[in-house]
Design an enzyme around this catalytic site. Structure first.
Site, PDB file in Angstrom:
ATOM      1  CD1 TRP A 181      41.541  37.161  36.359  1.00 45.93           C
ATOM      2  CD2 TRP A 181      42.811  37.983  34.721  1.00 45.93           C
ATOM      3  NE1 TRP A 181      40.705  37.678  35.417  1.00 45.93           N
ATOM      4  CE2 TRP A 181      41.454  38.194  34.386  1.00 45.93           C
ATOM      5  CE3 TRP A 181      43.796  38.409  33.820  1.00 45.93           C
ATOM      6  CZ2 TRP A 181      41.053  38.823  33.212  1.00 45.93           C
ATOM      7  CZ3 TRP A 181      43.397  39.028  32.654  1.00 45.93           C
ATOM      8  CH2 TRP A 181      42.035  39.233  32.366  1.00 45.93           C
ATOM      9  CG  ASP A 346      28.236  39.196  34.792  1.00 39.88           C
ATOM     10  OD1 ASP A 346      29.001  40.046  35.289  1.00 39.88           O
ATOM     11  OD2 ASP A 346      28.451  37.975  34.863  1.00 39.88           O
ATOM     12  NE  ARG A 423      36.535  45.096  36.894  1.00 35.83           N
ATOM     13  CZ  ARG A 423      35.377  44.480  36.726  1.00 35.83           C
ATOM     14  NH1 ARG A 423      34.722  43.985  37.751  1.00 35.83           N
ATOM     15  NH2 ARG A 423      34.850  44.350  35.541  1.00 35.83           N
ATOM     16  CE  LYS A 456      30.222  35.805  37.106  1.00 39.45           C
ATOM     17  NZ  LYS A 456      30.420  36.073  35.685  1.00 39.45           N
ATOM     18  CG  ASP A 458      32.983  38.333  40.231  1.00 35.27           C
ATOM     19  OD1 ASP A 458      34.053  37.817  40.591  1.00 35.27           O
ATOM     20  OD2 ASP A 458      32.772  38.726  39.066  1.00 35.27           O
ATOM     21  CG  MET A 459      36.132  38.632  46.496  1.00 31.24           C
ATOM     22  SD  MET A 459      37.772  38.074  46.838  1.00 31.24           S
ATOM     23  CE  MET A 459      38.110  38.867  48.369  1.00 31.24           C
ATOM     24  CG  ASN A 460      35.836  40.942  39.855  1.00 25.48           C
ATOM     25  OD1 ASN A 460      36.375  39.924  39.427  1.00 25.48           O
ATOM     26  ND2 ASN A 460      34.638  41.316  39.465  1.00 25.48           N
ATOM     27  CB  CYS A 505      32.668  34.276  40.013  1.00 25.53           C
ATOM     28  SG  CYS A 505      33.596  35.189  38.777  1.00 25.53           S
ATOM     29  CG  ASP A 527      37.341  36.578  34.241  1.00 23.38           C
ATOM     30  OD1 ASP A 527      36.231  36.047  34.399  1.00 23.38           O
ATOM     31  OD2 ASP A 527      37.756  37.519  34.940  1.00 23.38           O
TER      32      ASP A 527
HETATM   33  C1  GLA Z   1      34.697  39.289  36.764  1.00 20.39           C
HETATM   34  C2  GLA Z   1      34.039  37.985  36.358  1.00 20.39           C
HETATM   35  C3  GLA Z   1      33.361  38.163  35.024  1.00 20.39           C
HETATM   36  C4  GLA Z   1      32.346  39.274  35.109  1.00 20.39           C
HETATM   37  C5  GLA Z   1      33.004  40.551  35.595  1.00 20.39           C
HETATM   38  C6  GLA Z   1      31.970  41.631  35.871  1.00 20.39           C
HETATM   39  O1  GLA Z   1      35.767  39.594  35.948  1.00 20.39           O
HETATM   40  O2  GLA Z   1      34.960  36.932  36.347  1.00 20.39           O
HETATM   41  O3  GLA Z   1      32.753  36.963  34.609  1.00 20.39           O
HETATM   42  O4  GLA Z   1      31.319  38.890  35.984  1.00 20.39           O
HETATM   43  O5  GLA Z   1      33.744  40.346  36.776  1.00 20.39           O
HETATM   44  O6  GLA Z   1      32.502  42.804  36.310  1.00 20.39           O
END
Ligand code: GLA
Length: 702
Positions: A181, A346, A423, A456, A458-460, A505, A527
């Site tokens: 990351w 976002d 998270r 966008k 995402d998958m965090n 993302c 990021d």
């Molecule tokens: C991730 C993405 C960021 C942003 C955050 C929002 O970290 O990579 O660009 O969108 O989530 O929580």
């Protein structure tokens, strides 16, 4: 004809390369050749080199320690008999037999696809190898179907997409992309020696740590010269590359789904289809290898390949979770003034989302922040002449959400273990059709009710406790069914809303692969937006993906040691975006941003649709350049970056590429028109001080 049969061989030819396979006298399906296209069909080797075991004056055909299967490079090895190299297929039959003896049944060739039908000698299990020739791109695509034609289930324990063979008896280097990351896509190159080098993902998503890409050369290739064999896997979950050098000097790269914790119960009558691996060969070094993939991705993979990618603003690094109608509208005014075309809100906009402890799963606008829904903000953005985009993270749920309170059993978990949060969130089990339907319903409604043209996705986090307690069958099918579920949801939404452009993302570049690019046009690369770090990240990324997929924002990161133009130049090498805190930008910064955005719009067709060349001394990471040339070679643009050079006296020279040798070109900042050959052979000297950059346009004469 790109595919033809000749003297017991199947010959697959692209514009400049050939891939050849044939039946060995023992019936094994053998690999015969992969490299430059040869002038005549008879040129391709029909007999196998290297299968005899020669020890002094002894020539042995068969010895108990190294059976023929170990020595004959096979197209799809299965570990049958005394074969100990890495097999592509590993199964268990219901009666306990755990090997596969494949026999050739028949072949079928059409214009650009060859199918080889194989089946087990005893069991009703058939294996079909698919080869598709992408002639114009110099690429071969391979995938495999396994069909259970019997009446008892067969357990698949490993099923790879391809074994790619290098010419036998040589030594090779493996290039790959490694990272984590905030430091993705770091290029590595190492010699391959006897044994197996493994690269993989076990995280349910693709690519923070390794990307499913390989480049193989003889240790002598550079950006412009030398043989390179390269390939990818189009898959967005667990995958594996096993590059093996056997004891008989055969080098092969196995690529496919990860077999770690993998099981698939193939029921009677069912077929399992692997993802595709796409690979190619070039004599023009790593640069050409990248350009083949770039063209292929733009023209055949992404949904809106030819369309210009818009300059966007993203709210994340400005407001984090603190978004609401009035503050976003204020940023929208400034963004429009700068020339931004797409305004992306976002994280933070949905029900209960005040920080990262709550809200994921409840995909409707937060009533406090958006009392009248998203409509008024979107109208305002549209009236300012911009499109509107939105962030979502559909595969996730916070325990503090209405969705989780209603469906705590929808997450991936082992019932007896604590649910490890990442998270503060858990992963929805995308293998479950009811989870898929919920997400489709929620996101479809958002897109139907609002004028949103960009998402966008995402998958965090990565997986933990990979359990599926109420699985209808084998719970270890989770790894594959999860990804299939993501593809179903994304595919359904894409079909219903075809004009929406999607970004993939995953905490930055955690999901960058050719599987997801069938749905997403852009990738959030990292990021980490510090421009000096970004240079290496973007360069690694460019080995696989074209600039048109590479979203790159100018943020405030690096502002303490880098001028604004440097930060813009780095981002202008991809799809330009602004992710800075606009409240901190004064008139001067806004005016400068305006200037760079206007220039970017002019050069955008070259950057996004042209050919990319990585320039600069190979080993140096203090001085680099990137050049883009339009497909008709009439115009180009060259970026140069200097970090901190300890020896300031070394001249900084870049050698442009990709120009027509006898056409006259002018390069901005350099006197006179000179031939393409002259610029390419004698180079341009750039004048840069530490931590500075430049951009020059290139114009050709008719
Ligand atoms: C991730 C993405 C960021 C942003 C955050 C929002 O970290 O990579 O660009 O969108 O989530 O929580």
């Amino acid at each position: 004809m790109p595919i033809y049969a000749h003297e017991g061989l199947w010959i697959l030819e692209t514009h400049q390369t050939a891939y050849v396979l044939g039946l060995h006298t023992t019936g094994l399906l053998a690999h015969r050749y992969w490299g430059a296209k040869l002038p005549y069909p008879d040129d391709y080797p029909g007999d196998l080199i290297g299968e005899e075991l020669v020890v002094g004056s002894y020539v042995l055909q068969d010895i108990p320690f190294d059976g023929l299967g170990n020595r004959v490079p096979q197209e799809y090895s299965t570990g049958a008999g005394t074969e100990y190299t890495e097999p592509c297929l590993k199964v268990a039959f219901a009666d306990g037999v755990r090997d596969v003896w494949l026999q050739f049944e028949r072949a079928e060739a059409s214009d650009c696809e060859l199918k080889i039908y194989l089946c087990d000698a005893v069991y009703p299990l058939s294996v079909t190898l698919h080869y598709r020739v992408w002639e114009a791109f110099d690429l071969i695509e391979r995938w495999v179907e396994i069909e259970n034609k019997g009446d008892t289930p067969v357990t698949l324990e490993r099923v790879w997409s391809a074994q790619w063979h290098l010419p036998i008896g040589e030594h090779y280097y493996l290039s790959h992309l490694n990272g984590r990351w905030a430091n993705e896509f770091q290029l590595r190159r190492e010699p391959l020696v006897e044994g197996v080098k493994v690269l993989e993902s076990r995280r349910i998503t693709t690519s923070h740590h390794h990307n499913p890409w390989f480049g193989i050369d003889r240790g002598t290739a550079d950006e412009d010269r030398g043989e390179v064999w390269f390939g990818v896997l189009g898959w967005s979950g667990n995958w594996k590359i096993a590059a093996e050098v056997t004891d008989f000097s055969s080098t092969r790269v196995n690529i496919g789904l990860n077999d770690w914790d993998f099981r698939w119960s193939l029921e009677p009558g069912q077929t399992f289809t692997t993802p595709s691996s796409i690979a190619g060969y070039t004599e023009q070094g790593f640069g050409a290898a990248s350009r083949h993939l770039h063209d292929f991705i733009r023209e055949t993979v992404v949904p809106h390949g030819g369309a210009p990618h818009k300059v966007l603003f993203n709210s994340w690094e400005t407001t984090l979770f603190d978004v609401d109608e009035s503050s976003q509208a204020q940023f929208a005014e400034t963004a429009a003034e700068m020339g931004i075309e797409l305004f992306v809100m976002d994280d933070g906009w949905f029900h209960g989302r005040k920080d990262d402890y709550a809200g994921l799963g409840d995909w409707w606008p937060d009533a406090k922040k958006f009392p009248n829904g998203l409509g008024p903000l979107i109208d305002r953005v549209n009236r300012l002449g911009m499109d509107f985009g939105l962030w979502i993270e559909p595969e996730m749920v916070n325990p503090d959400s209405e969705l989780y309170r209603q469906h705590p059993d929808w997450v991936i978990h082992f019932p007896t273990r604590p649910r490890t949060e990442g998270r503060h969130q858990l992963i929805l089990n995308m293998a479950k059709p009811d989870v898929q339907d919920y997400i489709i319903e929620k996101i479809d409604r958002l897109l139907a009710e609002n004028n949103i043209t960009f998402i966008k996705w995402d998958m965090n986090r990565n997986v933990s406790e990979p359990g599926w307690p109420d699985a209808p069958g084998e719970p270890r099918e989770l790894w594959v069914r999860y990804v299939q579920g993501v593809y179903r949801v994304w595919g359904t939404l894409r079909q219903r809303h075809p004009r929406v452009v999607w970004q993939s993302c995953s905490g930055g570049g955690g999901r960058a692969d050719l599987g997801i690019l069938r749905f997403a046009d852009q990738i959030w690369v990292s990021d980490n937006t510090i421009p000096t770090a970004r240079l290496a990240i973007q360069s690694g990324f460019s080995h696989v993906f074209p600039a048109s997929t590479m979203e790159a924002w100018v943020t405030d990161m690096g502002e303490e040691f880098l001028p604004l133009d440097f930060r813009f130049h780095v981002s202008m090498c991809g799809v330009l975006g602004i992710g800075a805190d606009l409240r901190r930008w004064g008139e001067k910064e806004i005016a400068e941003a305006k200037k760079w955005i206007a220039l970017y719009k002019e050069i955008r067709p070259i950057v996004q649709q042209g050919d990319m060349y990585r320039l600069g001394p190979l080993a140096a990471d203090d001085f680099t350049g990137v050049q883009y040339v339009s497909k008709d070679q009439m115009s180009g643009v060259l970026f140069a970056f200097l970090l901190h050079r300890l020896d300031p006296a070394t001249p900084l020279i870049l050698y442009p590429r990709g120009l027509t040798p006898d056409r006259l070109y002018t390069i901005e900042g350099y006197p006179g028109a000179r031939s393409g050959a002259a610029w390419m052979k004698t180079g341009v000297q750039v004048r840069l001080s530490n931590f500075s950059s430049t951009v020059c346009r290139i114009w050709g004469e008719n």
